[in-house]
Design an enzyme around this catalytic site. Structure first.
Site, PDB file in Angstrom:
ATOM      1  N   ASP A 138     -19.398 -90.727  85.903  1.00 17.27           N
ATOM      2  CA  ASP A 138     -18.447 -89.855  86.804  1.00 17.27           C
ATOM      3  C   ASP A 138     -17.145 -89.567  85.776  1.00 17.27           C
ATOM      4  OD1 ASP A 138     -17.516 -88.601  89.040  1.00 17.27           O
ATOM      5  OD2 ASP A 138     -16.701 -90.534  89.842  1.00 17.27           O
ATOM      6  N   HIS A 145      -6.497 -83.034  90.933  1.00 16.91           N
ATOM      7  CA  HIS A 145      -6.761 -84.397  91.221  1.00 16.91           C
ATOM      8  C   HIS A 145      -5.967 -85.366  90.517  1.00 16.91           C
ATOM      9  CE1 HIS A 145      -8.828 -87.849  92.871  1.00 16.91           C
ATOM     10  NE2 HIS A 145      -8.972 -88.182  91.586  1.00 16.91           N
ATOM     11  N   ARG A 153       3.119 -92.779  89.774  1.00 14.53           N
ATOM     12  CA  ARG A 153       3.174 -93.472  88.551  1.00 14.53           C
ATOM     13  C   ARG A 153       4.215 -93.007  87.621  1.00 14.53           C
ATOM     14  NH1 ARG A 153       0.800 -92.550  84.160  1.00 14.53           N
ATOM     15  NH2 ARG A 153      -0.636 -91.355  85.092  1.00 14.53           N
ATOM     16  N   GLU A 209     -14.547 -88.672  97.825  1.00 16.42           N
ATOM     17  CA  GLU A 209     -14.416 -87.822  96.988  1.00 16.42           C
ATOM     18  C   GLU A 209     -15.343 -86.664  96.991  1.00 16.42           C
ATOM     19  OE1 GLU A 209     -13.760 -90.172  93.238  1.00 16.42           O
ATOM     20  OE2 GLU A 209     -11.698 -90.819  94.059  1.00 16.42           O
ATOM     21  N   GLU A 211     -17.212 -83.896  95.322  1.00 19.34           N
ATOM     22  CA  GLU A 211     -17.524 -83.830  93.661  1.00 19.34           C
ATOM     23  C   GLU A 211     -18.586 -82.882  93.426  1.00 19.34           C
ATOM     24  OE1 GLU A 211     -17.435 -87.232  91.031  1.00 19.34           O
ATOM     25  OE2 GLU A 211     -15.938 -88.290  92.126  1.00 19.34           O
ATOM     26  N   ASP A 243     -18.643 -89.516  95.913  1.00 16.97           N
ATOM     27  CA  ASP A 243     -18.433 -90.755  95.300  1.00 16.97           C
ATOM     28  C   ASP A 243     -17.642 -91.569  96.133  1.00 16.97           C
ATOM     29  OD1 ASP A 243     -17.985 -92.848  93.316  1.00 16.97           O
ATOM     30  OD2 ASP A 243     -16.195 -91.713  92.365  1.00 16.97           O
ATOM     31  N   ARG A 247     -10.351 -97.781  98.062  1.00 19.68           N
ATOM     32  CA  ARG A 247      -9.131 -97.650  97.328  1.00 19.68           C
ATOM     33  C   ARG A 247      -8.291 -98.770  97.334  1.00 19.68           C
ATOM     34  NH1 ARG A 247      -9.975 -93.094  94.855  1.00 19.68           N
ATOM     35  NH2 ARG A 247     -10.360 -91.168  95.877  1.00 19.68           N
ATOM     36  N   GLN A 250      -9.888-100.937  94.496  1.00 18.16           N
ATOM     37  CA  GLN A 250      -9.913-100.155  93.331  1.00 18.16           C
ATOM     38  C   GLN A 250      -8.203-100.403  92.599  1.00 18.16           C
ATOM     39  OE1 GLN A 250     -10.164 -95.959  93.690  1.00 18.16           O
ATOM     40  NE2 GLN A 250      -9.756 -95.466  91.484  1.00 18.16           N
ATOM     41  N   LYS A 263     -16.282 -98.363  93.360  1.00 16.31           N
ATOM     42  CA  LYS A 263     -17.208 -97.087  93.057  1.00 16.31           C
ATOM     43  C   LYS A 263     -18.492 -97.381  93.225  1.00 16.31           C
ATOM     44  CE  LYS A 263     -13.765 -94.269  92.111  1.00 16.31           C
ATOM     45  NZ  LYS A 263     -13.198 -92.942  92.757  1.00 16.31           N
ATOM     46  N   THR A 267     -22.910 -93.904  96.359  1.00 13.80           N
ATOM     47  CA  THR A 267     -22.818 -92.582  96.055  1.00 13.80           C
ATOM     48  C   THR A 267     -23.668 -91.776  96.870  1.00 13.80           C
ATOM     49  OG1 THR A 267     -21.984 -93.081  93.839  1.00 13.80           O
ATOM     50  CG2 THR A 267     -22.501 -90.840  94.274  1.00 13.80           C
ATOM     51  N   THR A 370     -13.401 -85.844  91.608  1.00 11.16           N
ATOM     52  CA  THR A 370     -12.794 -84.898  92.546  1.00 11.16           C
ATOM     53  C   THR A 370     -12.437 -83.581  92.296  1.00 11.16           C
ATOM     54  OG1 THR A 370     -12.075 -87.195  93.712  1.00 11.16           O
ATOM     55  CG2 THR A 370     -11.459 -85.362  94.700  1.00 11.16           C
ATOM     56  N   GLU A 384      -5.395 -88.284  98.032  1.00  8.15           N
ATOM     57  CA  GLU A 384      -4.251 -87.382  97.441  1.00  8.15           C
ATOM     58  C   GLU A 384      -3.570 -86.928  98.888  1.00  8.15           C
ATOM     59  OE1 GLU A 384      -5.692 -83.967  95.447  1.00  8.15           O
ATOM     60  OE2 GLU A 384      -7.511 -85.145  94.811  1.00  8.15           O
TER      61      GLU A 384
END
Ligand code: CA
Length: 441
Positions: A138, A145, A153, A209, A211, A243, A247, A250, A263, A267, A370, A384
């Site tokens: 992936d 994204h 951050r 996500e 994709e 995907d 969160r 993660q 993850k 999928t 994504t 997001e």
């Protein structure tokens, strides 16, 4: 995608004797002819080609004498329980099969009477995962994204240092790749609770996500990198990919080795592989670098790929909640984006992936990451939306931060260009089931 693949099968005037294939808005006109795997009742899984509201059963077509020569070899390879033997044959076989199937299904075909007995209505069959996926990589190829996810951050430098230099990726899990339609049970996982202490239980921040995925055709030998100029030949076809991402899990697990159980939970992929040949009219230039962006190193650059290595495919995400279904509300479109927003082409992903000598195998799945666009409607996962708006408001006023049990999410994809017949990807759909009880003892 090379324009050299254009031929009579893309002729917008060509129509099919399968009436539903000529309806405006169908995903499966005769110009598409995507490949899948179906079963009917207790019957075997076998390869097929979608046309309108029917599929052409390749094994039945072979038995009826519809295929011979290179197209026959390809039909035989594509007639089994997975498409991998056909993928391994490469572009020539794929193209020969496409031209023969198009001729069989075209208006005025002398094969109509025989072929009509090899059709199965989609309403009477079940679709399966079309490809045995040996490895699943992936990528994270959308700048939009990546920047949104990195903005919290470091707002001044939201992209990781390597993003503009190479297509970043992680190795994900192939065994949990499922076909559209199979429910996703909310998994269990460990995360940090609001008190700062680890907790284990049903995940709280389950996300999708949106994709775009490519399946690999002929393999390369270990130690033999695929140069970017030839990498397009490794891309047999494309599908939609969800995907699913936990969160909360993660956030806790991914430093420093990257995502793991957040993850691999599941999928989903769409059941149809839309071939590179079908997408040839929808080739687009690679993503335009912004003023001041560095030029990638030569091993990632080829003139033809920069000119036509992108794909003009619009991608949407739709959603219903249990309350919406009870109230008979129309599905909400919660994402509208395009594969044009991918910063890297799939040929660049293949070239980078194999640049250290890593072999890609037939049937491997490479997903884009994504596919977010620059606008608010292009935010292609809930994370997001949560970062920017605190959550999603649906048309009936319901709010979502992350997915709740019973929510159903599905993706659609469509390629359109003036002068050609639009083609679609079918659906990549799943409903969230409640977590199963944790095994005791
Ligand atoms: Ca992803």
């Amino acid at each position: 995608m090379p324009h050299g693949l254009l031929d009579e099968t893309h002729d917008p005037a060509r129509r099919s004797w399968v009436a539903a294939a000529n309806l405006p808005g169908t995903d499966f006109p005769i110009q598409n002819l995507p490949l899948g795997v179906f079963s009917r009742g207790a019957g075997d899984r076998r390869g097929c080609v979608a046309i309108g509201d029917q599929v052409l059963d390749l094994a039945a077509g072979l038995a009826a004498g519809l295929f011979e020569g290179e197209a026959g070899e390809a039909a035989h390879a594509g007639s089994g329980p997975v498409l991998n033997p056909l993928l391994a044959l490469g572009r020539g076989a794929s193209r020969a099969l496409r031209r023969r199937v198009s001729a069989i299904l075209a208006e005025g075909s002398a094969d109509r009477a025989v072929a009509s007995r090899c059709l199965v209505p989609m309403a009477e069959l079940r679709l399966h995962r079309p490809v045995e996926v040996g490895n699943f990589t992936d990528f994270m190829a959308s700048r939009f994204h990546t920047a949104r996810m990195g903005a919290k951050r470091d707002p001044a430098n939201p992209l990781p240092p390597s993003f503009l230099h190479l297509p970043i990726a992680y190795h994900s899990r192939a065994t949990t790749v499922r076909v559209s339609g199979e429910a996703v049970a909310r998994p269990h996982g460990q995360s940090l609770g609001p008190d700062g202490k680890p907790r284990f239980g049903p995940v709280l921040a389950l996300d999708f996500e949106l994709e775009f995925g490519a399946v690999i055709g002929p393999a390369n030998r270990m130690g033999d990198p695929i140069p970017v100029a030839r990498a397009g030949d490794a891309l047999f076809g494309f599908c939609l990919v969800n995907d699913w991402s936990a969160r909360d899990v993660q956030r806790f697990e991914m430093m420093p080795l990257g995502p793991f159980l957040s993850k691999s939970l599941s999928t989903s992929i769409s059941p149809w592989i839309v071939t590179a040949e079908a997408l040839a009219p929808f080739a687009a230039p690679a993503f335009a670098r912004l003023e001041g962006d560095p030029e990638p190193l030569p091993y990632l650059m080829a003139a033809a790929d920069q000119a036509a290595g992108g794909l003009d495919v619009s991608l949407d995400c739709w959603m219903t909640t249990p309350r919406m279904r009870t109230e008979g509300a129309a599905p909400a479109r919660i994402v509208a984006t395009s594969a044009r927003h991918l910063h890297w082409t799939f040929a660049q992903m293949v070239a980078h992936h194999t640049s250290n000598g890593c072999d890609l195998r037939t049937g491997d799945l490479l997903a884009s990451g994504t596919v977010s666009g620059p606008e608010a409607e292009g935010r292609a996962c809930l994370a997001e939306v949560v970062l920017e708006d605190g959550g999603l408001t649906l048309p009936n006023g319901e709010r979502r931060t992350f997915l709740e049990d019973g929510d159903e999410v599905w993706f659609t994809g469509r390629a359109e260009r003036a002068g050609y017949v639009p083609i679609g990807f079918g659906e990549c759909r799943a409903r969230i089931d409640p977590a199963k009880s944790w095994p005791m003892g």
